[in-house]
Scaffold this active site. Structure first.
Site, short mmCIF file in Angstrom:
data_model
loop_
_atom_site.label_atom_id
_atom_site.label_comp_id
_atom_site.label_asym_id
_atom_site.label_seq_id
_atom_site.Cartn_x
_atom_site.Cartn_y
_atom_site.Cartn_z
N GLU A 1 10.06 5.50 -0.05
CA GLU A 1 9.72 4.08 -0.20
C GLU A 1 9.95 3.55 -1.61
O GLU A 1 9.97 2.34 -1.82
CB GLU A 1 8.27 3.83 0.24
CG GLU A 1 7.16 4.40 -0.67
CD GLU A 1 6.87 5.88 -0.43
OE1 GLU A 1 7.72 6.58 0.13
OE2 GLU A 1 5.79 6.33 -0.84
N CYS B 1 4.91 13.09 1.38
CA CYS B 1 4.22 13.79 0.30
C CYS B 1 2.92 14.44 0.80
O CYS B 1 2.98 15.43 1.54
CB CYS B 1 3.99 12.83 -0.87
SG CYS B 1 3.60 13.68 -2.38
N TYR B 2 1.75 13.88 0.50
CA TYR B 2 0.50 14.45 1.02
C TYR B 2 0.56 14.48 2.56
O TYR B 2 0.05 15.41 3.20
CB TYR B 2 -0.67 13.57 0.56
CG TYR B 2 -2.03 14.15 0.87
CD1 TYR B 2 -2.58 15.15 0.08
CD2 TYR B 2 -2.77 13.69 1.96
CE1 TYR B 2 -3.83 15.68 0.37
CE2 TYR B 2 -4.01 14.22 2.25
CZ TYR B 2 -4.55 15.21 1.45
OH TYR B 2 -5.79 15.74 1.74
N ASP C 1 -0.13 -20.58 -0.53
CA ASP C 1 -0.81 -19.97 0.61
C ASP C 1 -1.67 -20.98 1.37
O ASP C 1 -1.60 -21.07 2.60
CB ASP C 1 -1.68 -18.79 0.16
CG ASP C 1 -0.89 -17.80 -0.69
OD1 ASP C 1 0.35 -17.87 -0.63
OD2 ASP C 1 -1.50 -16.99 -1.40
N LYS D 1 4.24 -12.68 0.60
CA LYS D 1 4.40 -13.97 -0.07
C LYS D 1 5.78 -14.60 0.17
O LYS D 1 5.88 -15.80 0.44
CB LYS D 1 4.19 -13.80 -1.58
CG LYS D 1 4.09 -15.07 -2.34
CD LYS D 1 2.68 -15.31 -2.71
CE LYS D 1 2.42 -16.57 -3.45
NZ LYS D 1 0.97 -16.80 -3.57
N GLY E 1 -1.01 10.71 -1.29
CA GLY E 1 -2.38 10.54 -1.77
C GLY E 1 -2.63 11.44 -2.96
O GLY E 1 -1.86 12.35 -3.23
N HIS F 1 9.32 10.60 -1.98
CA HIS F 1 8.91 9.26 -1.54
C HIS F 1 10.13 8.38 -1.21
O HIS F 1 10.76 7.85 -2.13
CB HIS F 1 8.10 8.58 -2.65
CG HIS F 1 6.75 9.20 -2.83
ND1 HIS F 1 5.63 8.75 -2.17
CD2 HIS F 1 6.36 10.26 -3.56
CE1 HIS F 1 4.60 9.51 -2.49
NE2 HIS F 1 5.02 10.43 -3.34
#
Ligand code: XMP
Length: 514
Positions: A172, A82-83, A228, A370, A55, A170
């Site tokens: 990710e 992180c945060y 969609d 998606k 964050g 991070h």
């Protein structure tokens, strides 16, 4: 989907990416803003593991967002990123320090203590991605440092007994080499997830769920020709058959022949329960004097609701409205700190409908990304041409004609777009590109053709690569393709004498021009 991970959001730009990486490992996750977390909510979600996201705040500021300390004593594995790591440290009695400079970008870490989280990792020189100002100065009692960065910063800590783990970097993001391995270790070695998210199971369970939930109720669905709404309708049709009614509002702003093509496939599938409304005259009349992009979007959204509502009133005893909301839409709509994020464009969708029509909403795809929707669509036997077409915005060609629109301009743009897209398909470039289209500019320029002076419209072509449309890169055509596209457009479409290529990424541009 009972074995899930809860991602507690502290406003990181990477929160969605954490969810995406978890899903790539076939595990289900839920994102929730930090200020909604309480014991009752946790009991209802019953997560197998919790991730505290990064964050933008600093815990050295008094007002920074926190979390109730009970979260550390639930015996649920918890990973702070992180945060999130700094929260673990701060709330468990450790100390943080403010760095003079922000550590941003690549860093290398060395593992200094064996950790389940780093199973399969090298001991030294692991490349990771950092983005932080504060760092850990003193770790809490009963915690250990598991890795150190080459800048001598504590890059991970843990209390393995309490199943609490923290990473300063991070895992990710793409730039953390083998970051997925860390997430994999957390999910399968620490949280001990053993029930993977399989799309076939999803399909089976969802159909059963829809049957139970909807029973004999009637459902209405707005079809647009896009992936969609099409998959939503096919899925519902499989669950409730003729209790599904589909309405396709043609606003006259679709690509060339698209209205006929998609309505023919829909008609074949939904038969008597499919209604096509040709409202193009109404839309184009309402737009004819408007050039402001936001006004155009609002008019299209409002007119769509009016037409859809009017048509659906003819159907009696409808209780539900189906919407093709996807998982990223849900994550994006979570208002961080309770306030709306900066609005760039109003998106046209059927958001205003349920309130107006007093209908309950059903969103059967809301757990999916998606690419998973496309896989699901394939399993539902939806044709490739419907499933794999490039995304197309709700307001259609109106937002690809900057300024006022009219029939002539729409036709011109449809023709250009067709020449451009046909070329991409012919050369097998179409599927390498996330989205490609043409924009008709409100500019005429002088040219020369066969010794004659011309004074005609300019078009721009746009082609971007992207994963989810949130960020995008312009596609790098080679010169041969660009010159062939340009000459095909100018030679085939009377009214155009200049073709430009839009080589702007997103950000700073957006994909559409309006
Ligand atoms: P932007 O222009 O915001 O577009 O970078 C990102 C993606 O969203 C699509 N888009 C829309 N889709 N209704 C939609 O359903 C809309 O109002 C809308 N506006 C943009 C755009 O085509 C791109 O894929």
């Amino acid at each position: 989907m009972d074995q899930k991970i809860l991602i507690v959001d502290y406003g990181s730009q990477y929160t969605q990416l954490i969810a995406r990486k978890i899903r790539e490992l076939k595990v289900f996750s839920i994102v929730c803003p930090y200020n909604k977390i309480n014991l009752k909510y946790l009991k209802s979600v019953n997560p197998y593991g919790i991730i505290l996201s990064g964050g933008p705040n600093s815990l050295l500021d008094k007002k920074s967002p926190k979390i109730n300390k009970f979260i550390f004593n639930l015996n649920i594995p918890l990973l702070g990123i992180c945060y999130g790591l700094q929260l673990i440290c701060h709330l468990n009695g450790g100390k943080l320090k403010r760095s003079k400079t922000r550590e941003y970008g690549h860093a290398k870490i060395s593992i200094i203590k064996n950790s389940k989280l780093f199973t399969g990792y090298k001991k030294k020189n692991n490349q990771v991605w950092m983005s932080h100002g504060d760092s850990v100065d003193k770790i809490p009692v009963d915690f250990q440092i598991t890795s150190i960065s080459n800048n001598n910063i504590i890059s991970s800590i843990e209390n393995d007994n309490k199943k609490l783990y923290g990473l300063q970097f991070h895992p990710e993001v793409f730039h953390t080499i083998n970051g997925k391995k860390i997430i994999n270790n957390f999910l399968f070695k620490i949280c001990r997830i053993n029930n993977k998210f399989i799309i076939d199971d999803f399909l089976k369970n969802k159909i059963n769920y829809l049957k139970r939930k909807l029973s004999n109720n009637k459902v209405i669905c707005a079809l647009s020709g896009g992936v969609d709404s099409t998959v939503t309708a096919y899925l519902l049709h499989k669950a409730i058959g003729n209790n599904l009614y589909c309405i396709f509002v043609d606003h006259g702003l679709l690509r060339k022949n698209e209205s006929e093509e998609v309505s023919n496939s829909y008609k074949k599938k939904f038969k008597k329960n499919f209604y096509k409304i040709n409202a193009s005259k109404l839309f184009i009349k309402k737009l004819s004097k408007v050039s402001d992009p936001e006004k155009k979007r609002k008019i299209i959204g409002k007119t769509f609701i009016e037409v859809f509502e009017k048509e659906s009133k003819r159907l009696k005893n409808i209780n539900f409205l189906a919407q093709g909301t996807l998982y990223p839409d849900i994550i994006e709509s979570i208002p961080y700190f309770g306030g709306p994020t900066a609005k760039i464009k109003s998106h046209h969708n059927v958001g205003g409908l349920p309130k107006k029509m007093n209908l309950k909403v059903i969103e059967p795809l809301k757990e999916l990304f998606k690419d998973e929707v496309r896989i699901l669509g394939k399993k539902l036997n939806i044709s490739k041409s419907l499933l794999n077409r490039h995304p197309f915005p709700g307001p259609g060609l109106a937002i690809r004609i900057p300024g006022k629109i009219n029939y002539h301009k729409i036709k011109l743009l449809q023709d250009v777009d067709e020449v451009f897209i046909s070329y991409l398909k012919e050369k097998n470039i179409y599927y390498k590109i996330w989205q490609a289209f043409a924009i008709l500019l409100p500019v005429k320029s002088v040219g020369v053709m066969g010794d004659q002076r011309t004074y005609k419209y300019c078009v721009s072509i746009r082609a971007v690569t992207s994963v989810d449309g949130m960020t995008a890169d312009f596609y790098m055509f080679n010169k041969k393709d660009l010159s062939e596209i340009s000459s095909r457009i100018i030679n085939n479409i009377d009214g155009i004498n200049r073709v430009l290529y839009d080589f702007t990424s997103k950000p700073p541009g957006t994909i559409e021009w309006e």
